[in-house]
Design a protein around this motif. Structure first.
Motif, PDB file in Angstrom:
ATOM      1  N   GLN A  69      68.985  52.914  14.446  1.00  0.00           N
ATOM      2  CA  GLN A  69      69.011  51.622  13.766  1.00  0.00           C
ATOM      3  C   GLN A  69      69.586  51.778  12.363  1.00  0.00           C
ATOM      4  O   GLN A  69      70.428  50.989  11.929  1.00  0.00           O
ATOM      5  CB  GLN A  69      67.591  51.040  13.708  1.00  0.00           C
ATOM      6  N   GLN A  70      69.155  52.797  11.656  1.00  0.00           N
ATOM      7  CA  GLN A  70      69.668  53.010  10.302  1.00  0.00           C
ATOM      8  C   GLN A  70      71.179  53.291  10.332  1.00  0.00           C
ATOM      9  O   GLN A  70      71.935  52.777   9.503  1.00  0.00           O
ATOM     10  CB  GLN A  70      68.943  54.175   9.637  1.00  0.00           C
ATOM     11  N   GLY A  71      71.592  54.125  11.278  1.00  0.00           N
ATOM     12  CA  GLY A  71      73.007  54.440  11.367  1.00  0.00           C
ATOM     13  C   GLY A  71      73.850  53.217  11.684  1.00  0.00           C
ATOM     14  O   GLY A  71      74.883  52.976  11.060  1.00  0.00           O
ATOM     15  N   GLN A  72      73.387  52.423  12.642  1.00  0.00           N
ATOM     16  CA  GLN A  72      74.159  51.252  13.036  1.00  0.00           C
ATOM     17  C   GLN A  72      74.214  50.209  11.936  1.00  0.00           C
ATOM     18  O   GLN A  72      75.280  49.676  11.621  1.00  0.00           O
ATOM     19  CB  GLN A  72      73.535  50.621  14.293  1.00  0.00           C
ATOM     20  N   ARG A  73      73.064  49.889  11.374  1.00  0.00           N
ATOM     21  CA  ARG A  73      72.979  48.715  10.519  1.00  0.00           C
ATOM     22  C   ARG A  73      73.286  49.040   9.056  1.00  0.00           C
ATOM     23  O   ARG A  73      74.048  48.329   8.409  1.00  0.00           O
ATOM     24  CB  ARG A  73      71.596  48.069  10.633  1.00  0.00           C
ATOM     25  N   LEU A  74      72.699  50.095   8.529  1.00  0.00           N
ATOM     26  CA  LEU A  74      72.934  50.404   7.109  1.00  0.00           C
ATOM     27  C   LEU A  74      74.270  51.107   6.915  1.00  0.00           C
ATOM     28  O   LEU A  74      75.044  50.751   6.031  1.00  0.00           O
ATOM     29  CB  LEU A  74      71.797  51.268   6.556  1.00  0.00           C
ATOM     30  N   LEU A  75      74.537  52.099   7.739  1.00  0.00           N
ATOM     31  CA  LEU A  75      75.742  52.906   7.525  1.00  0.00           C
ATOM     32  C   LEU A  75      76.941  52.421   8.342  1.00  0.00           C
ATOM     33  O   LEU A  75      78.030  52.973   8.207  1.00  0.00           O
ATOM     34  CB  LEU A  75      75.437  54.371   7.857  1.00  0.00           C
ATOM     35  N   ARG A  76      76.705  51.429   9.180  1.00  0.00           N
ATOM     36  CA  ARG A  76      77.774  50.892  10.037  1.00  0.00           C
ATOM     37  C   ARG A  76      78.494  52.015  10.784  1.00  0.00           C
ATOM     38  O   ARG A  76      79.731  52.059  10.848  1.00  0.00           O
ATOM     39  CB  ARG A  76      78.786  50.099   9.207  1.00  0.00           C
ATOM     40  N   ASP A  77      77.723  52.916  11.321  1.00  0.00           N
ATOM     41  CA  ASP A  77      78.271  54.068  12.034  1.00  0.00           C
ATOM     42  C   ASP A  77      78.446  53.720  13.504  1.00  0.00           C
ATOM     43  O   ASP A  77      77.471  53.507  14.221  1.00  0.00           O
ATOM     44  CB  ASP A  77      77.319  55.267  11.867  1.00  0.00           C
ATOM     45  N   ALA A  78      79.691  53.651  13.930  1.00  0.00           N
ATOM     46  CA  ALA A  78      79.970  53.256  15.309  1.00  0.00           C
ATOM     47  C   ALA A  78      79.497  54.314  16.301  1.00  0.00           C
ATOM     48  O   ALA A  78      79.293  54.018  17.478  1.00  0.00           O
ATOM     49  CB  ALA A  78      81.469  53.000  15.491  1.00  0.00           C
ATOM     50  N   ASP A  79      79.308  55.541  15.836  1.00  0.00           N
ATOM     51  CA  ASP A  79      78.915  56.612  16.748  1.00  0.00           C
ATOM     52  C   ASP A  79      77.401  56.742  16.910  1.00  0.00           C
ATOM     53  O   ASP A  79      76.931  57.624  17.637  1.00  0.00           O
ATOM     54  CB  ASP A  79      79.455  57.962  16.233  1.00  0.00           C
ATOM     55  N   ALA A  80      76.659  55.880  16.236  1.00  0.00           N
ATOM     56  CA  ALA A  80      75.213  56.062  16.205  1.00  0.00           C
ATOM     57  C   ALA A  80      74.613  56.085  17.613  1.00  0.00           C
ATOM     58  O   ALA A  80      73.804  56.959  17.940  1.00  0.00           O
ATOM     59  CB  ALA A  80      74.563  54.969  15.365  1.00  0.00           C
ATOM     60  N   GLU A  81      75.024  55.132  18.443  1.00  0.00           N
ATOM     61  CA  GLU A  81      74.452  55.060  19.781  1.00  0.00           C
ATOM     62  C   GLU A  81      74.762  56.348  20.557  1.00  0.00           C
ATOM     63  O   GLU A  81      73.896  56.893  21.250  1.00  0.00           O
ATOM     64  CB  GLU A  81      75.029  53.841  20.504  1.00  0.00           C
ATOM     65  N   GLN A  82      75.992  56.809  20.425  1.00  0.00           N
ATOM     66  CA  GLN A  82      76.380  58.039  21.111  1.00  0.00           C
ATOM     67  C   GLN A  82      75.554  59.230  20.610  1.00  0.00           C
ATOM     68  O   GLN A  82      75.053  60.042  21.398  1.00  0.00           O
ATOM     69  CB  GLN A  82      77.873  58.277  20.858  1.00  0.00           C
ATOM     70  N   ARG A  83      75.371  59.292  19.304  1.00  0.00           N
ATOM     71  CA  ARG A  83      74.549  60.364  18.739  1.00  0.00           C
ATOM     72  C   ARG A  83      73.128  60.302  19.284  1.00  0.00           C
ATOM     73  O   ARG A  83      72.497  61.323  19.563  1.00  0.00           O
ATOM     74  CB  ARG A  83      74.501  60.252  17.218  1.00  0.00           C
ATOM     75  N   ALA A  84      72.632  59.087  19.417  1.00  0.00           N
ATOM     76  CA  ALA A  84      71.275  58.918  19.918  1.00  0.00           C
ATOM     77  C   ALA A  84      71.142  59.496  21.318  1.00  0.00           C
ATOM     78  O   ALA A  84      70.212  60.264  21.607  1.00  0.00           O
ATOM     79  CB  ALA A  84      70.902  57.436  19.910  1.00  0.00           C
ATOM     80  N   MET A  85      72.068  59.156  22.185  1.00  0.00           N
ATOM     81  CA  MET A  85      71.954  59.647  23.556  1.00  0.00           C
ATOM     82  C   MET A  85      72.156  61.159  23.618  1.00  0.00           C
ATOM     83  O   MET A  85      71.517  61.846  24.419  1.00  0.00           O
ATOM     84  CB  MET A  85      72.956  58.922  24.460  1.00  0.00           C
ATOM     85  N   ARG A  86      73.007  61.659  22.730  1.00  0.00           N
ATOM     86  CA  ARG A  86      73.182  63.111  22.703  1.00  0.00           C
ATOM     87  C   ARG A  86      71.873  63.789  22.267  1.00  0.00           C
ATOM     88  O   ARG A  86      71.449  64.798  22.848  1.00  0.00           O
ATOM     89  CB  ARG A  86      74.311  63.484  21.743  1.00  0.00           C
TER      90      ARG A  86
END
Lengths: 199, 199
Positions: free
Chosen positions: A168-185
């Motif tokens: 959530q922090q990666g997606q929303r605060l940092l606008r990191d498009a890879d956050a979801e991928q990182r999560a599953m990894r």
DNA sequence: TAAACTATAGCACGATCGTTCGTTTTGTCA
DNA sequence: TGACAAAACGAACGATCGTGCTATAGTTTA
């Protein structure tokens, strides 16, 4: 569903959107009334107090969470597949039901951890519910032999919650498009550590 | 340090405490003035606007974080020992400097991710700083041969942030006494996965 | 259709919010 | 010690907060 229940549901829908953006304490009755197209007092009479409104929002969020995250996962095969579905659903569920500000329960958990009262209690119990659900899923994966017998289910749940929060922090605060991928990894690495050794 | 700077520092100290409990947007000037033992207007003149106050609080939190979390870790041996010190310090730092409500930057990250403006920008950049610091520490551990050469430093930083967030939630919302222990266990499992194979 | 009930609106309340302004106290330095 | 600047104060502003009360419009039921 009578007229009352109907508008109440409409209000709660708006309230979810608003509290996902401004937080559960930033959710103001005046603004909510405006967004809902009704008067402050008319809206207010549906709940009786701001605290009651906040509690209703929490219940509503919990209901939708169960509907969108947990229930679909229960259709998956018992074991890792089901656990994986829960994690993935838990990460994308706010997009799926169009909450523009992310998970209100996650924000509320940080907002209210120092504010004793009924709201804090509700937020706490919702978090416990979710962790318990995860623990159960892990236990099932142990039962079916996909996770090692000495796996600590609470530890796994703890780490999954961490992955979700970081996402959530990666997606929303940092606008990191890879956050979801990182999560599953991160999740796959987590379960790989606890994989049962085939005998 | 002149009189002005002196009281300003005292105010910021109180502001950190208050914002750790009520959040950065829940931090009100009236209450802060009362806790600081001065008038609203007297306090206000030190900052000029609420936004300026919030920014000052963020800077102060960042400074203390660097002082209490990062700097002591730099005294550790380059490599895993240093990374481990950062993680551990990052988990206990609010207790060490007596912030009763946990890390204000963590809460602010959830509070402001949907509120465009200078405050959001500051919170975002503080988070980026922290992740970058972690990435650097991971890279050093790779350089000295303690972590595998194909380690993804951003992935490790991502997961460490997750561990910290889950720990804060466990400690504060769920009052879980084992949270810190779980955090370190998660961290050790994380680095074990990326350990360099001795040649 | 008349009566009973529910839902909504309008208005006002005391409190608190961030902010401004002029005054008074306090501190500093020649 | 006297002059000047810095700091703190008190009062008030318009806005918004959550919350009542009363009247009216709308819906359901007899």
């Amino acid at each position: 569903m009578g007229k009352g229940q109907q508008t109440r549901q409409a209000i709660l829908g708006q309230a979810l959107v608003l509290s996902s953006e401004c937080g559960l304490s930033g959710l103001s009755i005046g603004l909510l009334a405006e967004k809902s197209g009704m008067s402050k007092s008319g809206l207010f009479s549906h709940f009786g107090s701001k605290e009651e409104l906040q509690l209703a929002v929490i219940r509503e969020a919990q209901d939708r969470f169960a509907e969108v995250v947990v229930r679909p996962a229960l259709k998956e095969r018992r074991g890792l597949a089901r656990l994986r579905a829960m994690v993935r659903n838990g990460i994308v569920w706010t997009q799926k039901i169009n909450l523009p500000g992310g998970c209100p329960l996650m924000s509320a958990a940080l907002e209210f951890d120092d504010q004793p009262g009924a709201v804090r209690d509700a937020v706490e119990s919702s978090q416990r519910d979710w962790r318990r659900t995860l623990v159960n899923a892990v236990r099932i994966a142990m039962d079916v032999g996909e996770l090692a017998a000495d796996t600590d289910p609470e530890q796994v749940a703890f780490e999954i919650v961490g992955i979700s929060l970081a996402t959530q922090q990666g997606q929303r605060l940092l606008r990191d498009a890879d956050a979801e991928q990182r999560a599953m990894r991160a999740f796959e690495r987590l379960v790989r550590d606890y994989l049962a050794v085939p005998s």
